[in-house]
Design an enzyme around this catalytic site. Sequence first.
Site, short mmCIF file in Angstrom:
data_model
loop_
_atom_site.label_atom_id
_atom_site.label_comp_id
_atom_site.label_asym_id
_atom_site.label_seq_id
_atom_site.Cartn_x
_atom_site.Cartn_y
_atom_site.Cartn_z
N CYS A 255 15.40 -8.62 1.56
CA CYS A 255 15.37 -10.01 2.16
C CYS A 255 16.83 -10.68 2.01
CB CYS A 255 14.42 -10.42 1.34
SG CYS A 255 14.40 -11.10 -0.50
N GLU B 22 0.68 -1.60 -0.06
CA GLU B 22 -0.30 -0.26 -0.13
C GLU B 22 1.17 1.27 -0.35
OE1 GLU B 22 -0.02 -2.50 1.99
OE2 GLU B 22 -0.55 -1.90 4.07
N GLY C 284 7.33 -10.25 4.92
CA GLY C 284 8.11 -10.60 6.19
C GLY C 284 7.02 -12.00 7.33
N ILE C 285 7.76 -13.08 7.92
CA ILE C 285 7.06 -14.11 8.56
C ILE C 285 5.83 -13.88 9.53
CG2 ILE C 285 7.78 -15.76 10.28
CD1 ILE C 285 10.23 -15.52 9.51
N GLU D 95 7.55 -15.96 -0.22
CA GLU D 95 9.07 -15.91 0.22
C GLU D 95 9.30 -14.93 1.44
OE1 GLU D 95 11.70 -16.93 -1.69
OE2 GLU D 95 10.41 -17.76 -3.14
N THR E 175 3.22 -11.92 8.88
CA THR E 175 2.40 -12.47 8.02
C THR E 175 2.15 -13.49 7.01
OG1 THR E 175 3.00 -9.51 7.15
CG2 THR E 175 1.46 -10.49 5.61
N GLY E 176 3.57 -14.08 7.05
CA GLY E 176 3.39 -15.22 6.10
C GLY E 176 2.40 -16.22 7.14
#
Length: 491
Positions: free
Chosen positions: A284, A178, A229-230, A250, A232-233
Amino acid sequence: MLRKQMYINGEWVPARSGATVNIINPFDQSVIAEVPEGGREDAQVAIAAARDAFDNGPWPHLPAAERGEAVRRLADLIARDREELARLESLDTGKTVEESRWDMDDIAGIFRYYAGLADKDEGEVIASPVPDTTSVVVREPIGVCGQISPWNYPLLQAAWKLAPALAAGCTVIMKPSEITPLTAVKCVELCEEAGIPPGVVNLVLGPGSKVGAELSENLDVDLISFTGGIVTGKRIIQAASSNVKKMALELGGKNPNLVFDDCDFDLAVDYALNGVFFHAGQICSAGTRLMVQEGIHDRFVAALKERIDKIKLGNGFDEGTQMGPVISKEHLENVSNYVEIARGEGATVLCGGKRPDDPALADGFFYEPTLIADCRHEMRIVQEEHFGPIITVEKFSTEEEVVRLANDTVYGLSAGFWTRDPDRIHRVSKALRFGTVWVNDFNVYFVQAPWGGYKQSGLGRELGKMGLEEYQEVKHIYQNHATQEIGWFGK
Ligand code: NAD
């Protein structure tokens, strides 16, 4: 100031709620664009369009060579508009325009690669054990794909997803970050110009908690591809369980760079800096975790400091600028907090460790390039992804020790090491548990090779042939040419 819209089913549209949001230049906080702030309803309309284009439209059934041609036209248009795209990317992210130009060249190359791969699948014939039968394996497009990308490489990360999805014959809903949507908007304008049919590529702008969450949960989405990010993943993994979506993830990285005593000292210093300070460390695969063998440790740290002190911060559009700001006020606080945590844990900040004093940079989200020595592997600054212009240094004695410590992380995206010993190259490259291992280099990637993480750095692979296969289902078709009666039941 730019005013842009979202793209759903071949139409440029505002958010259904009418909401808009301003996009800010991280160099000086000026407003560069106003874009719609979409929500769940916008995502639902886009998913329905992509579903219809997949189930009833021509795209998945076109000869693969024709799809490849469309993707190649898109590559050519990206190359044609390289400068405009690069400038938009730098306005959005603050990175130097030279870095953005490299990104655009990569992106055109990614579309070209998948354009070429589109019609190379020849399927497979299986040696069937049953007489008078044929058994073939074919690959088919997976369906409707939600593609959620981050702010650090906005168009590059989106291209890693869009190019193989189009080549495979899928339909797509893109959801860029966003805070950096501008190059995705431009790319979709180019998709339209390239003649990609309505409904095949849709673009919904808006927050992850609404648009991203809808894409992850919605039963009509067949695959969710996410870079971010992890935390959110992990949310996406839960949401995607709704219909057991295919997932390509990813996630982050905490990438060790191991420097052995027998390395080429000057090259290792040079690449250690390149490994971290591009795009202010917001990569990353940044080699933020430097591990240096004791025999050269002090000299290495001194050489790093000498060069870090000379890194030139500034406007990414100015000649000579080497590093721009970080992406946002929140992220600046995050980076700054990590340095305070490191101080609290007993590490030594040798340079940087604060915002710059230069009044010309006062309105931007700048943080000085920072070198932190005396780090131990259990420190948070060493274990967690700070995503800022910070390099930490740990001292080690033996190969066995450094490999064990480098592997002691929840991440597994990439790692590099520096040595001239061929036997050590063999041993260490096998022992490191990371998706990419660089030997006497750092931070190199190209579209021909797969990219992705071990452990919590992700699921699946992008780029290369594997990047196309993420967007394909595999079907086994078995035909009997001489079917005989079985006569087992009720006879
Ligand atoms: P982020 O996870 O905050 O956001 C990424 C995207 O997810 C954004 O588009 C965001 O809107 C969306 N999102 C947020 N909440 C969501 C939700 N609940 N459901 C669905 N989508 C949601 O990450 P970021 O801050 O934009 O990017 C930085 C992170 O990305 C870092 O951790 C970095 O390592 C990672 N990254 C990884 C790679 C890789 O190749 N492995 C590449 C680039 C960036």
